[in-house]
Design an enzyme around this catalytic site. Sequence first.
Site, PDB file in Angstrom:
ATOM      1  N   ARG A  44      -0.142  29.339  29.875  1.00 41.37           N
ATOM      2  CA  ARG A  44      -1.207  29.659  30.828  1.00 41.37           C
ATOM      3  C   ARG A  44      -0.709  30.540  31.974  1.00 41.37           C
ATOM      4  O   ARG A  44      -1.433  31.407  32.451  1.00 41.37           O
ATOM      5  CB  ARG A  44      -1.826  28.369  31.362  1.00 41.37           C
ATOM      6  CG  ARG A  44      -2.706  27.671  30.347  1.00 41.37           C
ATOM      7  CD  ARG A  44      -3.139  26.285  30.796  1.00 41.37           C
ATOM      8  NE  ARG A  44      -3.512  26.192  32.183  1.00 41.37           N
ATOM      9  CZ  ARG A  44      -4.727  25.834  32.628  1.00 41.37           C
ATOM     10  NH1 ARG A  44      -5.682  25.542  31.777  1.00 41.37           N
ATOM     11  NH2 ARG A  44      -4.959  25.759  33.920  1.00 41.37           N
ATOM     12  N   ARG A  55      -4.799  44.630  36.161  1.00 44.37           N
ATOM     13  CA  ARG A  55      -5.317  45.223  37.401  1.00 44.37           C
ATOM     14  C   ARG A  55      -4.435  46.369  37.882  1.00 44.37           C
ATOM     15  O   ARG A  55      -4.930  47.367  38.402  1.00 44.37           O
ATOM     16  CB  ARG A  55      -5.453  44.168  38.497  1.00 44.37           C
ATOM     17  CG  ARG A  55      -6.614  43.257  38.307  1.00 44.37           C
ATOM     18  CD  ARG A  55      -7.946  44.008  38.502  1.00 44.37           C
ATOM     19  NE  ARG A  55      -9.051  43.092  38.337  1.00 44.37           N
ATOM     20  CZ  ARG A  55      -9.871  43.082  37.288  1.00 44.37           C
ATOM     21  NH1 ARG A  55      -9.721  43.951  36.311  1.00 44.37           N
ATOM     22  NH2 ARG A  55     -10.843  42.209  37.224  1.00 44.37           N
ATOM     23  N   HIS A  58      -5.429  49.265  36.002  1.00 42.60           N
ATOM     24  CA  HIS A  58      -6.700  49.781  36.517  1.00 42.60           C
ATOM     25  C   HIS A  58      -6.500  50.633  37.773  1.00 42.60           C
ATOM     26  O   HIS A  58      -7.292  51.527  38.048  1.00 42.60           O
ATOM     27  CB  HIS A  58      -7.662  48.634  36.834  1.00 42.60           C
ATOM     28  CG  HIS A  58      -8.214  47.971  35.617  1.00 42.60           C
ATOM     29  ND1 HIS A  58      -8.558  46.645  35.600  1.00 42.60           N
ATOM     30  CD2 HIS A  58      -8.465  48.436  34.366  1.00 42.60           C
ATOM     31  CE1 HIS A  58      -9.013  46.324  34.397  1.00 42.60           C
ATOM     32  NE2 HIS A  58      -8.956  47.404  33.630  1.00 42.60           N
ATOM     33  N   SER A  86       9.012  26.432  36.740  1.00 44.10           N
ATOM     34  CA  SER A  86      10.319  25.806  36.960  1.00 44.10           C
ATOM     35  C   SER A  86      11.368  26.812  37.414  1.00 44.10           C
ATOM     36  O   SER A  86      12.329  26.456  38.088  1.00 44.10           O
ATOM     37  CB  SER A  86      10.803  25.132  35.685  1.00 44.10           C
ATOM     38  OG  SER A  86      11.133  26.103  34.701  1.00 44.10           O
ATOM     39  N   SER A 147      -1.428  22.971  36.036  1.00 44.26           N
ATOM     40  CA  SER A 147      -2.676  23.725  36.228  1.00 44.26           C
ATOM     41  C   SER A 147      -2.748  24.411  37.585  1.00 44.26           C
ATOM     42  O   SER A 147      -3.121  25.580  37.682  1.00 44.26           O
ATOM     43  CB  SER A 147      -3.894  22.814  36.058  1.00 44.26           C
ATOM     44  OG  SER A 147      -4.033  22.418  34.722  1.00 44.26           O
ATOM     45  N   GLU A 150      -0.539  27.523  37.759  1.00 41.06           N
ATOM     46  CA  GLU A 150      -1.083  28.612  36.945  1.00 41.06           C
ATOM     47  C   GLU A 150      -2.288  29.258  37.623  1.00 41.06           C
ATOM     48  O   GLU A 150      -2.430  30.493  37.619  1.00 41.06           O
ATOM     49  CB  GLU A 150      -1.458  28.064  35.574  1.00 41.06           C
ATOM     50  CG  GLU A 150      -0.255  27.546  34.814  1.00 41.06           C
ATOM     51  CD  GLU A 150      -0.534  26.350  33.910  1.00 41.06           C
ATOM     52  OE1 GLU A 150       0.416  25.907  33.246  1.00 41.06           O
ATOM     53  OE2 GLU A 150      -1.682  25.849  33.882  1.00 41.06           O
ATOM     54  N   ASP A 158      -4.293  38.278  42.437  1.00 38.30           N
ATOM     55  CA  ASP A 158      -5.476  38.988  42.920  1.00 38.30           C
ATOM     56  C   ASP A 158      -5.333  39.355  44.399  1.00 38.30           C
ATOM     57  O   ASP A 158      -5.782  40.421  44.827  1.00 38.30           O
ATOM     58  CB  ASP A 158      -6.735  38.159  42.681  1.00 38.30           C
ATOM     59  CG  ASP A 158      -7.202  38.217  41.232  1.00 38.30           C
ATOM     60  OD1 ASP A 158      -6.723  39.094  40.473  1.00 38.30           O
ATOM     61  OD2 ASP A 158      -8.053  37.386  40.856  1.00 38.30           O
TER      62      ASP A 158
END
Length: 183
Positions: A44, A55, A58, A86, A147, A150, A158
């Site tokens: 993930r 991006r 782009h 890790s 989670s 990630e 972003d």
Amino acid sequence: MSKYSDQVISEISTVINKIPDDEFTEAAKAITSAKKIFVLGLGRAGFSIKSLGMRLMHMGMESYAFGETITPDFEAGDLLIVASGSGETKELVQKAQKAKALGGNVLAMTTNEDSTLHDIADHSIVIQAPSKVVSDSDFHSEQPMASLYEQCVLVASDALVLEIMADVSTQGNDMFKRHSNLE
């Protein structure tokens, strides 16, 4: 639904706000000064870091997802961005070492500032979230496994894109010119 989404958003905000601004600034400079940019991560975290590579493409930068069949050679002056919670995943550490040996730079996105990857890296963004290996984070997440890490890789990426856009005076409309048009 809203209870859990609010929890996820709150956790992301808490962790992202702990990242010092100078880590973002240095990472943005490393990206904009690189000849070619390669992104690398597994699972993930790999999906999240590939979003950054997309991006950057782009924005007109020469960026690649490491390991794809169309990835060119890595050379001096190139940048390898590695996402590893890790900072000890053997395959990722080896690739970072090889990038350094070839005269390139490494940007690490990790939870572990005491890791081999962090020590190898020229620049790091330390994401203070629990990872699957490092359980001594200051912050406890209600989310499973890594989670939160990630998700924060994606959000931090972003945020980096926004900083770079401001630095190079790029607008979102300009970026659409490089968006896939075979849809």
